[in-house]
Design a protein around this motif. Sequence first.
Motif, PDB file in Angstrom:
ATOM      1  N   VAL A 122       0.845  -1.194   0.000  1.00  0.00           N
ATOM      2  CA  VAL A 122       0.000   0.000   0.000  1.00  0.00           C
ATOM      3  C   VAL A 122       0.880   1.244   0.000  1.00  0.00           C
ATOM      4  CG1 VAL A 122      -1.707   1.320   1.316  1.00  0.00           C
ATOM      5  CG2 VAL A 122      -1.877  -1.178   1.205  1.00  0.00           C
ATOM      6  N   VAL A 123       0.580   2.194  -0.891  1.00  0.00           N
ATOM      7  CA  VAL A 123       1.348   3.443  -0.927  1.00  0.00           C
ATOM      8  C   VAL A 123       0.486   4.663  -0.604  1.00  0.00           C
ATOM      9  CG1 VAL A 123       3.084   2.598  -2.543  1.00  0.00           C
ATOM     10  CG2 VAL A 123       0.992   3.621  -3.439  1.00  0.00           C
ATOM     11  N   GLU A 124      -0.837   4.468  -0.635  1.00  0.00           N
ATOM     12  CA  GLU A 124      -1.735   5.593  -0.348  1.00  0.00           C
ATOM     13  C   GLU A 124      -3.061   5.040   0.167  1.00  0.00           C
ATOM     14  OE1 GLU A 124      -4.353   8.871  -2.833  1.00  0.00           O
ATOM     15  OE2 GLU A 124      -2.478   8.150  -3.703  1.00  0.00           O
ATOM     16  N   THR A 125      -3.628   5.701   1.183  1.00  0.00           N
ATOM     17  CA  THR A 125      -4.920   5.273   1.706  1.00  0.00           C
ATOM     18  C   THR A 125      -5.891   6.442   1.751  1.00  0.00           C
ATOM     19  OG1 THR A 125      -4.199   5.659   3.993  1.00  0.00           O
ATOM     20  CG2 THR A 125      -3.968   3.427   3.124  1.00  0.00           C
ATOM     21  N   GLY A 126      -7.150   6.157   1.407  1.00  0.00           N
ATOM     22  CA  GLY A 126      -8.253   7.073   1.633  1.00  0.00           C
ATOM     23  C   GLY A 126      -9.137   6.454   2.692  1.00  0.00           C
ATOM     24  N   PRO A 127     -10.260   7.080   2.992  1.00  0.00           N
ATOM     25  CA  PRO A 127     -11.145   6.508   4.013  1.00  0.00           C
ATOM     26  C   PRO A 127     -11.597   5.085   3.676  1.00  0.00           C
ATOM     27  CG  PRO A 127     -11.786   8.757   3.507  1.00  0.00           C
ATOM     28  CD  PRO A 127     -10.755   8.373   2.498  1.00  0.00           C
ATOM     29  N   ASN A 128     -11.962   4.854   2.404  1.00  0.00           N
ATOM     30  CA  ASN A 128     -12.506   3.537   2.026  1.00  0.00           C
ATOM     31  C   ASN A 128     -11.837   2.945   0.788  1.00  0.00           C
ATOM     32  OD1 ASN A 128     -13.490   5.372   0.230  1.00  0.00           O
ATOM     33  ND2 ASN A 128     -15.632   4.732   0.374  1.00  0.00           N
ATOM     34  N   TYR A 129     -10.618   3.363   0.517  1.00  0.00           N
ATOM     35  CA  TYR A 129      -9.869   2.798  -0.602  1.00  0.00           C
ATOM     36  C   TYR A 129      -8.381   2.904  -0.321  1.00  0.00           C
ATOM     37  CZ  TYR A 129      -8.335   7.419  -2.117  1.00  0.00           C
ATOM     38  OH  TYR A 129      -7.723   8.643  -2.158  1.00  0.00           O
ATOM     39  N   SER A 130      -7.591   2.141  -1.062  1.00  0.00           N
ATOM     40  CA  SER A 130      -6.131   2.232  -0.969  1.00  0.00           C
ATOM     41  C   SER A 130      -5.531   2.015  -2.343  1.00  0.00           C
ATOM     42  CB  SER A 130      -5.569   1.186   0.000  1.00  0.00           C
ATOM     43  OG  SER A 130      -5.988   1.437   1.320  1.00  0.00           O
ATOM     44  N   ILE A 131      -4.397   2.648  -2.591  1.00  0.00           N
ATOM     45  CA  ILE A 131      -3.632   2.454  -3.816  1.00  0.00           C
ATOM     46  C   ILE A 131      -2.466   1.530  -3.489  1.00  0.00           C
ATOM     47  CG2 ILE A 131      -2.313   3.531  -5.672  1.00  0.00           C
ATOM     48  CD1 ILE A 131      -5.273   4.257  -5.638  1.00  0.00           C
ATOM     49  N   VAL A 132      -2.307   0.497  -4.305  1.00  0.00           N
ATOM     50  CA  VAL A 132      -1.271  -0.509  -4.087  1.00  0.00           C
ATOM     51  C   VAL A 132      -0.295  -0.487  -5.248  1.00  0.00           C
ATOM     52  CG1 VAL A 132      -0.806  -2.975  -3.813  1.00  0.00           C
ATOM     53  CG2 VAL A 132      -2.874  -1.968  -2.814  1.00  0.00           C
TER      54      VAL A 132
END
Length: 239
Positions: A122-132
């Motif tokens: 994981v490199v980025e997280t939002g409240p209900n999503y993440s970028i991998v």
Amino acid sequence: MVNTIASPIKTGFSYIAHSITDCRDFIWDMRAYKEDNERLVAENTALKMQNRDVASYMEENERLLALLGLQESITDYTTVAAKVISYSGNNWYEQIEINKGAINGLNPGNAVITPEGIVGKVVETGPNYSIVTTILDPDSDIGIRVARTGGSGIVEGDSELVKDGNCKLSFLDRDTPLIVGDIVRTSGTGGVYPPGLPVGSVMNVSADSMGNLKYALISPSVDFDKLNEVLVINGIKTQ
């Protein structure tokens, strides 16, 4: 005499009448056959769709059972199951988006895996999503060990190899032999990935004129074309 003369005429009229009747019956039969054929085609299409749905449900069920089995086998870490919802438009092999984020306890740096092996981190997280970012990304590097020999090295993403969905093995111990088919697993160094998880297998070994290893071509254990569900390792379990 009248009957003799009229008989052929009656026969002709009778033949014509029977022909008309036969033609009418033929047309009705053809209409019935056409309707039956259309009905059978529609039923066949519906059955094919049902079969595809059943096969799809069975495949999804098998994937989820495998993911659950992986989750239950990881006893030292807390994990969160997530679904892949999109790929990056420009570099879809290198980045994916999943449907779990900060509210689920995910943080940048969390390892992302499947029953087949390592996906990325994981490199980025939002409240209900993440970028991998996947292991194919040119900025990715993973400490590994060769399962057969125990030799250590680093699996890295490569801007050219990513086009074919592959990565490379570099910095392997000079004295470590390497052959096509060798399996490489995470070494646990770096603190991102737990040790012993599959990374990929050796497809080709490249060496210089002195026989020193330059790098090896690695085929990832994970099929990124068929990535649907993943498991995120988001912490160490406390006793």
